[in-house]
Design a protein around this motif. Structure first.
Motif, mmCIF file in Angstrom:
data_model
loop_
_atom_site.group_PDB
_atom_site.id
_atom_site.type_symbol
_atom_site.label_atom_id
_atom_site.label_comp_id
_atom_site.label_asym_id
_atom_site.label_seq_id
_atom_site.Cartn_x
_atom_site.Cartn_y
_atom_site.Cartn_z
ATOM 1 N N CYS A 138 -10.938 71.332 26.059
ATOM 2 C CA CYS A 138 -10.683 72.113 24.849
ATOM 3 C C CYS A 138 -9.704 71.421 23.915
ATOM 4 O O CYS A 138 -9.672 71.728 22.710
ATOM 5 C CB CYS A 138 -10.151 73.502 25.216
ATOM 6 S SG CYS A 138 -11.392 74.603 25.942
ATOM 7 N N CYS A 140 -13.711 77.789 24.793
ATOM 8 C CA CYS A 140 -12.613 77.416 23.903
ATOM 9 C C CYS A 140 -12.504 78.320 22.676
ATOM 10 O O CYS A 140 -11.706 78.038 21.776
ATOM 11 C CB CYS A 140 -12.781 75.974 23.439
ATOM 12 S SG CYS A 140 -12.947 74.760 24.770
ATOM 13 N N TRP A 187 -8.978 79.513 22.513
ATOM 14 C CA TRP A 187 -7.985 78.652 23.165
ATOM 15 C C TRP A 187 -6.675 78.736 22.388
ATOM 16 O O TRP A 187 -6.678 78.653 21.149
ATOM 17 C CB TRP A 187 -8.499 77.218 23.224
ATOM 18 C CG TRP A 187 -7.821 76.416 24.301
ATOM 19 C CD1 TRP A 187 -6.880 75.450 24.143
ATOM 20 C CD2 TRP A 187 -8.038 76.538 25.710
ATOM 21 N NE1 TRP A 187 -6.488 74.960 25.352
ATOM 22 C CE2 TRP A 187 -7.179 75.615 26.338
ATOM 23 C CE3 TRP A 187 -8.864 77.346 26.492
ATOM 24 C CZ2 TRP A 187 -7.127 75.458 27.734
ATOM 25 C CZ3 TRP A 187 -8.810 77.201 27.866
ATOM 26 C CH2 TRP A 187 -7.955 76.267 28.477
#
Length: 522
Positions: A397, A434, A437
């Motif tokens: 990510c 992600c 994230w």
């Protein structure tokens, strides 16, 4: 290797992760805990070589390049901790420490250091060093100090990426998502948002700095501290992305770089995921063909029918998880992880046959669960022996993120499943991981061509599932000094696990600087 990796793929599945460690873990050896680097026995008593201080990119970084490692004896040989900046944009700010282990050259007359990275991202190079003796030839071990290191955030480095407690990781890895509705997609996004929030809470600021570019800068500090003017390096799977990034940053410091099981770092996550799904589909088809040619195979009919039976098993495990003799039934996600890990090496196909026989004929998911657990480094006591999965997702990510737009993911999923009908669904909707994230995207380099670099050897296997051969071809073309060595065969990576032709060509390059002739195929 994660795909570039590591690709936007179904994040709770295993196929993206690629490393030499995946195969070693299958035999439960890479999962052994390294204790020596944190609890050294005594001083190694070796005289450190002079650091290559003059190669420091700036005056602010010079203290890191000039540091002297405090080597201690440990199970791997010698262990130390390397200090590097948390943020290379602020070298006078917070620092972190990277675990390093070294095995001295056998004949006492070292060419220099050979840095090793087994892949992942997130695989421990320190843990790998014990098993590198089964990979790296005796001739190379005699002439190089083998150096394993844990990239930032990985395993023995400090701080390491830490996220969920083991029971919560069990739930996440076993989860079978429902991407057929927006609500199902959102459920997955929320689950990974909870995971990533735990990573930030437990790990701290280093979570925002575990990207591959920063890790490559760390390698240059390590090169200098080891006293090497140029970097010699053997990287597998994701390790090829790390090596190519180093070459792009420091082309003038490239010595002898071997990039085996190559990743094309210029691919988008969507492109990488599609290629990897096709790679695993092809590897599974090769297995089914081989299985059906044998005396006892649970897959009947022709190859297409055998592939359908594997898909049916995965669907069955999703709809009604198989018993395993434990309190953890075999879900579809765990079943696919168990299948995928055996495709990293043809030598493990016999394990897959045993697992499929038990699952199909007896509805017993225990062997597939054991295979899945080996891939995730889950121990029989319910703990995880490494943080590879957390580091894998965190580094992925940091480097690249697939679109989390619902329409984009649906369109991508349609392409993937069409190209890989048996396993493709496990590579879809990778953007959910992600989507929330908690730290910014770092990204990679704009240019990986490494103009002016010494010759770099790229090794590709024609039916590699995790890093498809086309990526090795692309990386060899991308690097201005790249040369491709091809191994015609199955499995992920080739050096130390294929044939004498590969070993001889790689060794000639590492020991003498001799590059194989263009088009060399083993």
């Amino acid at each position: 290797m994660q795909s570039a990796r590591r690709a936007a793929r179904r994040p709770s599945s295993t196929p993206g992760r690629g490393s030499r460690g995946a195969r070693v873990a299958l035999l439960a050896v890479l999962a052994l805990v390294v204790t020596g680097c944190t609890a050294p026995k005594h001083q190694a008593g070796t005289t450190p070589p002079p650091a290559d201080v003059d190669s420091a990119p700036s005056a602010e970084l010079e203290p890191f390049y000039a540091q002297v490692l405090a080597w201690e004896t440990c199970d791997e040989g010698e262990c130390a901790m390397l200090e590097v900046p948390l943020d290379y944009a602020d070298p006078e700010g917070q620092t972190i420490r990277l675990a390093v282990a070294r095995q001295r050259a056998g004949d006492g007359d070292a060419i220099g250091s050979l840095l090793l990275n087994p892949g992942g991202p997130g695989a421990s190079g320190v843990d790998f060093l014990d098993y590198a003796t089964d990979v790296v030839s005796d001739d190379v071990q005699a002439r190089y100090d083998l150096v394993g290191f844990d990239p930032r955030g990985v395993q023995h480095s400090q701080p390491e990426v830490t996220c969920l407690a083991a029971p919560k990781m069990d739930e996440l890895l076993a989860y079978d998502p429902d991407y057929s509705t927006p609500a199902g997609v959102q459920r997955s996004i929320d689950m990974y948002a909870e995971f990533s929030a735990a990573c930030l809470d437990q790990t701290g600021p280093v979570l925002g700095h575990v990207d591959t570019v920063s890790a490559a800068r760390d390698m240059d500090v390590l090169r200098a501290v080891l006293g090497d003017t140029d970097l010699s390096y053997l990287g597998f799977s994701y390790g090829t992305q790390l090596g190519a990034t180093y070459a792009g940053l420091f082309p003038e410091r490239v010595g002898r770089l071997v990039l085996d099981g190559a990743v094309d770092p210029t691919l988008t996550t969507e492109e990488s995921t599609l290629a990897q799904a096709v790679g695993f589909e092809s590897a599974l088809r090769a297995y089914v063909t081989d299985c059906q040619a044998g005396a006892r195979c649970p897959l009947t009919g022709d190859v297409d029918e055998g592939m359908s039976q594997v898909r049916d098993l995965l669907d069955e495990a999703t709809a009604d998880p198989l018993p395993t003799g434990t309190d953890r039934p075999l879900t579809g996600a765990l079943a696919f992880s168990g299948v995928a890990v055996t495709l990293y090496s043809q030598s493990y196909w016999t394990y897959l046959t045993s697992a499929l026989t038990a699952a199909i004929e007896e509805r017993d998911g225990s062997i597939l669960l054991t295979l899945s657990d080996s891939y995730y480094d889950r121990q029989s006591d319910g703990t995880y022996s490494s943080n590879q999965t957390e580091a894998f997702w965190s580094i992925g990510c940091a480097d690249s993120r697939a679109s989390a737009d619902l329409d984009d993911m649906a369109a991508e999923a349609e392409k993937i499943v069409a190209a890989a009908p048996t396993v493709g669904s496990y590579f879809t909707y990778g953007g959910v991981l992600c989507a929330q994230w908690p730290v910014p995207l770092v990204g990679g380099l704009a240019d990986y061509s490494a103009p002016g670099a010494a010759p770099i050897l790229v090794v590709g296997t024609t039916n590699d599932p995790a890093t498809p051969y086309a990526q090795a071809q692309a990386l060899a073309e991308l690097l201005s000094s790249g040369t491709l060595l091809t191994y015609e065969g199955e499995g992920h990576t080739a050096y130390g696990s294929s044939n004498d032709c590969v070993t001889q060509n790689v060794d000639a390059y590492l020991l003498e600087g001799t590059v194989p002739a263009e088009g060399t195929t083993c």
